[in-house]
Design a protein around this motif. Structure first.
Motif, PDB file in Angstrom:
ATOM      1  N   HIS A 104     116.871   8.043  72.412  1.00 15.60           N
ATOM      2  CA  HIS A 104     115.867   8.858  71.553  1.00 15.60           C
ATOM      3  C   HIS A 104     116.328   8.536  69.972  1.00 15.60           C
ATOM      4  CE1 HIS A 104     114.804  11.147  75.465  1.00 15.60           C
ATOM      5  NE2 HIS A 104     116.327  10.957  75.476  1.00 15.60           N
ATOM      6  N   VAL A 105     115.357   8.707  69.276  1.00 18.72           N
ATOM      7  CA  VAL A 105     115.471   8.696  67.890  1.00 18.72           C
ATOM      8  C   VAL A 105     114.358   9.519  67.060  1.00 18.72           C
ATOM      9  CG1 VAL A 105     114.549   6.479  67.302  1.00 18.72           C
ATOM     10  CG2 VAL A 105     116.103   7.330  65.713  1.00 18.72           C
ATOM     11  N   ASP A 106     114.672  10.035  66.180  1.00 23.36           N
ATOM     12  CA  ASP A 106     113.743  10.715  65.484  1.00 23.36           C
ATOM     13  C   ASP A 106     113.601  10.065  63.953  1.00 23.36           C
ATOM     14  OD1 ASP A 106     112.500  12.785  67.227  1.00 23.36           O
ATOM     15  OD2 ASP A 106     113.977  14.338  66.693  1.00 23.36           O
ATOM     16  N   TYR A 107     112.613  10.250  63.243  1.00 30.04           N
ATOM     17  CA  TYR A 107     112.571   9.486  61.822  1.00 30.04           C
ATOM     18  C   TYR A 107     111.285  10.065  61.195  1.00 30.04           C
ATOM     19  CZ  TYR A 107     109.500   6.301  64.666  1.00 30.04           C
ATOM     20  OH  TYR A 107     108.869   5.606  65.555  1.00 30.04           O
ATOM     21  N   LEU A 111     110.059   5.418  57.914  1.00 38.15           N
ATOM     22  CA  LEU A 111     110.808   4.676  58.801  1.00 38.15           C
ATOM     23  C   LEU A 111     110.409   4.188  60.079  1.00 38.15           C
ATOM     24  CD1 LEU A 111     114.163   6.739  57.988  1.00 38.15           C
ATOM     25  CD2 LEU A 111     113.571   4.573  56.946  1.00 38.15           C
ATOM     26  N   GLU A 112     109.200   4.300  60.110  1.00 35.26           N
ATOM     27  CA  GLU A 112     108.604   3.731  61.383  1.00 35.26           C
ATOM     28  C   GLU A 112     108.498   2.304  61.518  1.00 35.26           C
ATOM     29  OE1 GLU A 112     104.280   4.148  64.007  1.00 35.26           O
ATOM     30  OE2 GLU A 112     104.485   4.850  61.957  1.00 35.26           O
ATOM     31  N   GLY A 113     108.395   1.602  60.427  1.00 31.65           N
ATOM     32  CA  GLY A 113     108.581   0.150  60.549  1.00 31.65           C
ATOM     33  C   GLY A 113     109.913  -0.533  61.058  1.00 31.65           C
ATOM     34  N   PHE A 114     110.943   0.152  60.539  1.00 34.41           N
ATOM     35  CA  PHE A 114     112.161  -0.016  61.092  1.00 34.41           C
ATOM     36  C   PHE A 114     112.722   0.231  62.221  1.00 34.41           C
ATOM     37  CE2 PHE A 114     116.705   1.695  61.578  1.00 34.41           C
ATOM     38  CZ  PHE A 114     117.346   0.090  61.406  1.00 34.41           C
ATOM     39  N   TYR A 115     112.352   1.563  62.713  1.00 39.24           N
ATOM     40  CA  TYR A 115     112.518   1.900  64.203  1.00 39.24           C
ATOM     41  C   TYR A 115     111.672   1.084  65.250  1.00 39.24           C
ATOM     42  CZ  TYR A 115     116.252   5.060  62.522  1.00 39.24           C
ATOM     43  OH  TYR A 115     117.532   5.485  61.935  1.00 39.24           O
ATOM     44  N   ARG A 116     110.429   1.143  64.989  1.00 45.52           N
ATOM     45  CA  ARG A 116     109.614   0.633  65.782  1.00 45.52           C
ATOM     46  C   ARG A 116     109.589  -0.955  65.854  1.00 45.52           C
ATOM     47  NH1 ARG A 116     104.045   3.150  66.527  1.00 45.52           N
ATOM     48  NH2 ARG A 116     104.149   1.918  68.374  1.00 45.52           N
ATOM     49  N   LYS A 117     109.354  -1.265  64.657  1.00 50.14           N
ATOM     50  CA  LYS A 117     109.366  -3.027  64.777  1.00 50.14           C
ATOM     51  C   LYS A 117     110.753  -3.663  65.026  1.00 50.14           C
ATOM     52  CE  LYS A 117     105.021  -2.914  62.439  1.00 50.14           C
ATOM     53  NZ  LYS A 117     104.541  -1.696  61.470  1.00 50.14           N
ATOM     54  N   ALA A 118     111.632  -3.184  63.957  1.00 51.93           N
ATOM     55  CA  ALA A 118     113.033  -3.860  63.939  1.00 51.93           C
ATOM     56  C   ALA A 118     113.804  -3.463  65.212  1.00 51.93           C
ATOM     57  CB  ALA A 118     113.608  -3.449  62.666  1.00 51.93           C
ATOM     58  N   CYS A 119     113.918  -2.018  65.146  1.00 51.04           N
ATOM     59  CA  CYS A 119     114.706  -1.772  66.311  1.00 51.04           C
ATOM     60  C   CYS A 119     114.230  -1.614  67.967  1.00 51.04           C
ATOM     61  CB  CYS A 119     115.291  -0.477  66.064  1.00 51.04           C
ATOM     62  SG  CYS A 119     116.293  -0.625  64.679  1.00 51.04           S
ATOM     63  N   GLY A 120     112.863  -1.834  67.844  1.00 52.42           N
ATOM     64  CA  GLY A 120     112.178  -1.638  69.334  1.00 52.42           C
ATOM     65  C   GLY A 120     111.870  -0.332  69.881  1.00 52.42           C
ATOM     66  N   PHE A 121     111.906   0.736  69.233  1.00 57.78           N
ATOM     67  CA  PHE A 121     111.759   1.933  69.765  1.00 57.78           C
ATOM     68  C   PHE A 121     110.152   2.045  70.009  1.00 57.78           C
ATOM     69  CE2 PHE A 121     116.058   2.785  68.439  1.00 57.78           C
ATOM     70  CZ  PHE A 121     116.485   3.738  69.240  1.00 57.78           C
ATOM     71  N   GLY A 122     109.751   2.902  71.103  1.00 54.87           N
ATOM     72  CA  GLY A 122     108.307   2.893  71.310  1.00 54.87           C
ATOM     73  C   GLY A 122     107.740   4.464  70.724  1.00 54.87           C
ATOM     74  N   PRO A 123     106.399   4.535  70.543  1.00 56.98           N
ATOM     75  CA  PRO A 123     106.186   6.075  70.096  1.00 56.98           C
ATOM     76  C   PRO A 123     106.231   7.161  71.214  1.00 56.98           C
ATOM     77  CG  PRO A 123     104.291   4.471  70.782  1.00 56.98           C
ATOM     78  CD  PRO A 123     105.599   3.925  70.863  1.00 56.98           C
TER      79      PRO A 123
END
Length: 132
Positions: A104-107, A111-123
């Motif tokens: 899990h990650v909160d942001y 920082l959405e672009g970093f965590y979702r696009k660069a790191c692959g976390f889903g919504p």
């Protein structure tokens, strides 16, 4: 620039506290990082350039198969070079090997672009309550 990624390395409390201060733009406070990580974290990753800690992230866990990403930090002079993505990727790979199934990650919205696009976390939907 030769960058070295280290996992679960011996942490220098002052060095990591200074990185955290730089990355999050707050006043310096010496944090007992080694004790905190050993007690609560399943893994951590650091990026080093010429022996200097320039990126860091760790994951606390529930003692089972869930972990939570915290304190993703990159030195201000090393941002926008992929350091954060590489330390998060190294952490996630290590967690996978340690049997963690859910991360899990909160942001904050910026920082959405970093965590979702660069790191692959889903919504996901989550709640947040400030107690102090």
């Amino acid at each position: 620039m030769h960058e070295e990624i280290r996992l679960r390395f011996p942490v220098d409390a002052e060095e990591l506290s200074r990185l955290h201060t730089d990355a999050f733009a707050h006043e310096f406070a010496l944090v007992p990082w080694s004790e905190r990580l050993e007690r609560h974290s399943r893994s951590w990753a650091g990026a080093f350039v010429l022996g200097r800690l320039v990126g860091f992230v760790h994951a606390v866990w529930d003692g089972g198969v869930h972990a939570f990403v915290l304190d993703t930090a990159v030195a201000s002079d090393m941002r926008h070079r992929g350091v954060g993505g590489r330390v998060v990727a190294a952490l996630l790979e290590d967690l996978r090997g340690l049997g963690i199934e859910w991360v899990h990650v909160d942001y904050e919205p910026h920082l959405e672009g970093f965590y979702r696009k660069a790191c692959g976390f889903g919504p996901t939907r989550a709640g947040l309550l400030r107690l102090a």
